[in-house]
Design an enzyme around this catalytic site. Structure first.
Site, PDB file in Angstrom:
ATOM      1  N   HIS A   1      -4.813   0.952   7.431  1.00  0.00           N
ATOM      2  CA  HIS A   1      -3.482   1.569   7.530  1.00  0.00           C
ATOM      3  C   HIS A   1      -3.348   2.718   6.518  1.00  0.00           C
ATOM      4  CE1 HIS A   1       1.081   1.234   7.911  1.00  0.00           C
ATOM      5  NE2 HIS A   1       0.917   1.999   6.839  1.00  0.00           N
ATOM      6  N   GLU A   2      -3.738   2.445   5.268  1.00  0.00           N
ATOM      7  CA  GLU A   2      -3.597   3.473   4.225  1.00  0.00           C
ATOM      8  C   GLU A   2      -4.562   4.632   4.454  1.00  0.00           C
ATOM      9  OE1 GLU A   2      -1.036   3.349   2.480  1.00  0.00           O
ATOM     10  OE2 GLU A   2      -0.565   1.293   3.017  1.00  0.00           O
TER      11      GLU A   2
ATOM     12  N   GLY B   1       0.828  -1.186   0.000  1.00  0.00           N
ATOM     13  CA  GLY B   1       0.000   0.000   0.000  1.00  0.00           C
ATOM     14  C   GLY B   1       0.870   1.245   0.000  1.00  0.00           C
TER      15      GLY B   1
ATOM     16  N   GLN C   1       2.548  10.008   1.361  1.00  0.00           N
ATOM     17  CA  GLN C   1       3.862   9.353   1.423  1.00  0.00           C
ATOM     18  C   GLN C   1       4.748   9.729   0.239  1.00  0.00           C
ATOM     19  OE1 GLN C   1       2.066   5.231   2.273  1.00  0.00           O
ATOM     20  NE2 GLN C   1       4.002   5.189   3.371  1.00  0.00           N
TER      21      GLN C   1
ATOM     22  N   HIS D   1      -3.287   7.219   6.824  1.00  0.00           N
ATOM     23  CA  HIS D   1      -2.314   8.161   6.252  1.00  0.00           C
ATOM     24  C   HIS D   1      -3.004   9.445   5.764  1.00  0.00           C
ATOM     25  CE1 HIS D   1       1.630   6.249   6.231  1.00  0.00           C
ATOM     26  NE2 HIS D   1       1.132   5.120   5.758  1.00  0.00           N
TER      27      HIS D   1
ATOM     28  N   CYS E   1       5.536  -0.017   7.328  1.00  0.00           N
ATOM     29  CA  CYS E   1       5.149   1.161   6.546  1.00  0.00           C
ATOM     30  C   CYS E   1       6.373   1.606   5.755  1.00  0.00           C
ATOM     31  CB  CYS E   1       4.690   2.266   7.489  1.00  0.00           C
ATOM     32  SG  CYS E   1       4.161   3.765   6.635  1.00  0.00           S
ATOM     33  N   LEU E   2       6.171   1.920   4.481  1.00  0.00           N
ATOM     34  CA  LEU E   2       7.303   2.352   3.647  1.00  0.00           C
ATOM     35  C   LEU E   2       7.899   3.661   4.158  1.00  0.00           C
ATOM     36  CD1 LEU E   2       5.908   1.450   0.107  1.00  0.00           C
ATOM     37  CD2 LEU E   2       7.584   0.183   1.478  1.00  0.00           C
TER      38      LEU E   2
HETATM   39 NI    NI Z   1       2.164   3.293   5.750  1.00  0.00          NI
END
Ligand code: NI
Length: 175
Positions: free
Chosen positions: A142-143, A47, A52, A146, A100-101
């Site tokens: 999660h996304e 994701g 991000q 953000h 998480c990236l």
């Molecule tokens: Ni994330």
């Protein structure tokens, strides 16, 4: 298409409440979505939300890979969700591991709603409306967080289950 630079935790763009996308079909939004899908695959990740990649807009891309998901899930290919709405179904929460990236090398167990309903559109204005559980529901929550400037450590309830991925793997914690 292009691989985009990913903002890491500490950058203020990750703490913003993102603005709705006014025209999901606009050329710059289509390009952003295509680039985000390529960036997600390259990372690799499951994701990626617009903040991000330094765009404070209410959209994210995700996928549910085969073989990794909850038995309740079916694999889902690269999908964009624009201006999404997410709501829990029922009160049940489940703990599960997340990374998480924007928070490289770390992983934590995070409580999430076990079942959700979500709705959004793609770039062509098609409505995507689904119920989800398992890994699929976790990725969406999660996304979606953000887009409101919430990172997974802000959702944690037990910091004993927060660590470096390689140490957790050595310790035998499930991924
Ligand atoms: Ni994330």
């Amino acid at each position: 298409m292009a691989i985009l630079k990913i903002a890491r935790m500490g950058h203020p763009v990750l703490l913003q409440k993102c603005a709705p996308v006014t025209d999901p079909g606009a050329a710059d939004i289509r390009r952003l979505v295509a680039d985000m899908m390529e960036t997600m695959e390259d990372a690799p990740g499951v994701g990626l939300a617009a903040p991000q990649v330094y765009q404070a807009l209410r959209l994210f891309v995700f996928r549910v890979p085969g073989g990794r998901q909850d038995p309740a899930d079916t694999p889902i290919g690269n999908t964009v969700l624009i201006n999404p709405i997410v709501e829990p179904i029922g009160e049940e929460t489940v703990m599960g591991w997340e990374g998480c990236l924007s928070i490289p090398d770390l992983r934590a167990a995070v409580p999430r709603a076990a079942r959700i309903r979500y709705r959004g559109t793609d770039c062509d204005g098609n409505v995507i409306e689904r119920e989800a559980s398992g890994f699929h529901a976790r990725v969406i929550q999660h996304e979606y967080d953000h887009l409101d400037g919430i990172l997974y450590p802000m959702r944690m309830s037990d910091f004993r289950y927060f660590g470096f991925t390689d140490e957790l793997d050595r310790a035998g914690a499930k991924g």
